[in-house]
Write a protein that holds these residues in place. Structure first.
Motif, PDB file in Angstrom:
ATOM      1  N   TYR A  48      -2.920   7.327   0.559  1.00 21.18           N
ATOM      2  CA  TYR A  48      -2.954   7.995   1.852  1.00 21.18           C
ATOM      3  C   TYR A  48      -1.661   8.758   2.139  1.00 21.18           C
ATOM      4  CZ  TYR A  48      -7.018   5.020   2.698  1.00 21.18           C
ATOM      5  OH  TYR A  48      -8.241   4.393   2.609  1.00 21.18           O
ATOM      6  N   GLN A  49      -1.046   9.286   1.101  1.00 19.05           N
ATOM      7  CA  GLN A  49       0.224   9.988   1.292  1.00 19.05           C
ATOM      8  C   GLN A  49       0.053  11.244   2.142  1.00 19.05           C
ATOM      9  OE1 GLN A  49       2.195  10.891  -2.384  1.00 19.05           O
ATOM     10  NE2 GLN A  49       4.151  11.255  -1.399  1.00 19.05           N
ATOM     11  N   ASN A  50      -1.034  11.954   1.977  1.00 22.77           N
ATOM     12  CA  ASN A  50      -1.259  13.193   2.732  1.00 22.77           C
ATOM     13  C   ASN A  50      -1.815  12.934   4.126  1.00 22.77           C
ATOM     14  OD1 ASN A  50      -0.422  14.803   0.532  1.00 22.77           O
ATOM     15  ND2 ASN A  50      -2.484  14.702  -0.367  1.00 22.77           N
ATOM     16  N   GLU A  51      -2.536  11.825   4.303  1.00 22.83           N
ATOM     17  CA  GLU A  51      -3.184  11.551   5.592  1.00 22.83           C
ATOM     18  C   GLU A  51      -2.204  11.045   6.648  1.00 22.83           C
ATOM     19  OE1 GLU A  51      -6.417  11.218   2.496  1.00 22.83           O
ATOM     20  OE2 GLU A  51      -4.279  10.780   2.697  1.00 22.83           O
ATOM     21  N   ILE A  52      -1.125  10.410   6.242  1.00 26.26           N
ATOM     22  CA  ILE A  52      -0.176   9.860   7.217  1.00 26.26           C
ATOM     23  C   ILE A  52       1.197  10.493   6.975  1.00 26.26           C
ATOM     24  CG2 ILE A  52      -1.301   7.712   7.841  1.00 26.26           C
ATOM     25  CD1 ILE A  52       0.143   6.302   5.605  1.00 26.26           C
ATOM     26  N   GLN A  53       1.365  11.687   7.528  1.00 24.75           N
ATOM     27  CA  GLN A  53       2.627  12.403   7.397  1.00 24.75           C
ATOM     28  C   GLN A  53       3.734  11.692   8.182  1.00 24.75           C
ATOM     29  OE1 GLN A  53       3.101  15.190   5.491  1.00 24.75           O
ATOM     30  NE2 GLN A  53       0.974  15.052   4.811  1.00 24.75           N
ATOM     31  N   GLU A  54       4.972  11.783   7.685  1.00 22.19           N
ATOM     32  CA  GLU A  54       6.144  11.165   8.327  1.00 22.19           C
ATOM     33  C   GLU A  54       5.983   9.654   8.462  1.00 22.19           C
ATOM     34  OE1 GLU A  54       8.864  12.843   8.885  1.00 22.19           O
ATOM     35  OE2 GLU A  54       7.883  14.682   8.203  1.00 22.19           O
ATOM     36  N   TYR A  55       5.370   9.042   7.476  1.00 19.63           N
ATOM     37  CA  TYR A  55       5.180   7.592   7.435  1.00 19.63           C
ATOM     38  C   TYR A  55       6.536   6.895   7.314  1.00 19.63           C
ATOM     39  CZ  TYR A  55       3.778   3.113   5.237  1.00 19.63           C
ATOM     40  OH  TYR A  55       3.614   1.784   4.906  1.00 19.63           O
ATOM     41  N   THR A  56       6.772   5.860   8.144  1.00 18.51           N
ATOM     42  CA  THR A  56       8.067   5.170   8.163  1.00 18.51           C
ATOM     43  C   THR A  56       8.218   4.135   7.056  1.00 18.51           C
ATOM     44  OG1 THR A  56       7.308   3.388   9.619  1.00 18.51           O
ATOM     45  CG2 THR A  56       8.122   5.410  10.673  1.00 18.51           C
ATOM     46  N   GLY A  57       7.109   3.708   6.461  1.00 17.77           N
ATOM     47  CA  GLY A  57       7.143   2.632   5.475  1.00 17.77           C
ATOM     48  C   GLY A  57       6.769   1.281   6.045  1.00 17.77           C
TER      49      GLY A  57
END
Length: 350
Positions: A231-240
């Motif tokens: 889901y790298q593209n679906e959740i932009q600016e993911y904090t981890g």
């Protein structure tokens, strides 16, 4: 105790009674609730607090513990970042056995594992990972011996009765088969970086972070279908930071352009990510679902309810700049741990 049937309408929130059980002036670095006893680690002590009797006990410590990890019959206290080149007689790892009711300390000079620490407890032994090396700790004789050395740093570890999964900073995800004593490397995840971290397991699915910094994403591996979903593209600016609730819903925090954070969750029916529409929240610390509709979450601005049906929120406890954790006592009671004290949340209806 059965969960109260609150019969929520689409715009309803829970009726929650807040009770302060204990005042405090310091912040717990981590906490875990085990059989109605709250274990918390502070800068100078480990504290236990019985949520029924309200009796608190303190255990002084000499080490700088920041994490608590409850696995099998052991409670582990440690710091992810070690200082082995500074203090060789430090105690970076301590284990409390719930059957023996005693602490066992492990010296840094005996661990041989570099500058970071990860662990997995299988009941008879523990695997301790630091840098590229993994050691096995035998409980019966307290021996620590080499288990495996990878080519890159171990960044995550998780196991069950059959397998142990190692995340690395260059070799991707590696699976250890306990029965066959074999290792398997998964190279078909399809992410741009081989770094795998923060591994967890829910409903026969492996969940973990993939990549690093700008390329950070979340990957789910369904062991039933042998299918990877990134889901790298679906959740932009993911904090981890991610959480998985009892309904197997995955929650993540993402950074917004204004410097605040937003919650998003994966709707299992549509397999699409939905925002929680938070307002003026800088940091999200913890999440726990009351039921399939109402979610309780802790932020730097307080504890809030979220109604997933409407996306609306309602404060439960308001404060500023405090890091909190939430634990479930039973179906209708929760514990909040903050620097303001320990609170009980009692859901009395709608």
């Amino acid at each position: 105790m059965k969960q109260i049937n609150v019969n929520l309408q689409s715009n309803d929130f829970l009726n929650i009674k807040t009770i302060k059980l204990k005042g405090d002036s310091s912040l717990a670095r981590d906490s875990v609730l085990i059989d109605n006893k709250l274990w918390s680690v502070y800068e100078d002590r480990i504290q236990t607090f019985d949520v029924n009797s309200l009796i608190s006990r303190e255990h002084p410590i000499k080490s700088n513990f920041t994490k608590i990890d409850y696995q099998r019959d052991n409670i582990w206290f440690y710091n992810f970042q070690l200082n082995n080149d500074v203090v060789q007689d430090a105690i970076p790892l301590s284990r409390y056995n719930l059957k023996d009711n005693k602490f066992v300390d492990y010296l840094e000079k005996d661990l041989h594992i570099g500058s970071n620490l990860l662990l997995y407890d299988d009941g008879d032994n523990a695997l301790l990972a630091g840098g590229p090396k993994v050691y096995i700790l035998n409980y019966s004789n307290q021996s620590i011996r080499p288990f495996k050395e990878f080519q890159s740093q171990v960044t995550g570890i998780y196991g069950n009765d059959s397998f142990v999964w190692f995340g690395t900073a260059g070799e991707g995800l590696i699976e250890y088969n306990k029965q066959n004593n074999t290792f398997k490397n998964y190279d078909e995840i399809g992410v741009s970086s081989g770094t795998i971290s923060e591994i967890s397991f829910s409903d026969n699915r492996l969940i973990f972070n993939t990549g690093y910094e700008e390329e950070l994403g979340l990957t789910v591996f369904d062991l039933n279908t042998n299918k990877w979903t990134n889901y790298q593209n679906e959740i932009q600016e993911y904090t981890g930071d991610y959480w998985v609730d009892q309904y197997q819903t995955i929650w993540v925090s993402v950074n917004l352009e204004d410097g605040n954070q937003e919650l998003m969750y994966l709707d299992l029916n549509s397999n699409r990510w939905k925002p929680a529409k938070l307002k003026n929240v800088l940091l999200v610390y913890d999440i726990l679902s009351f039921d399939s509709r109402i979610v309780l979450f802790c932020t730097d601005q307080g504890v809030f309810q979220l109604n997933k049906l409407t996306g609306e929120t309602k404060p439960v406890i308001k404060y500023e700049n405090d890091e909190t954790r939430i634990h479930r006592i039973n179906a209708n009671e929760f514990i909040i741990v903050s620097s303001q004290g320990i609170y009980k949340l009692d859901v009395t209806g709608s």
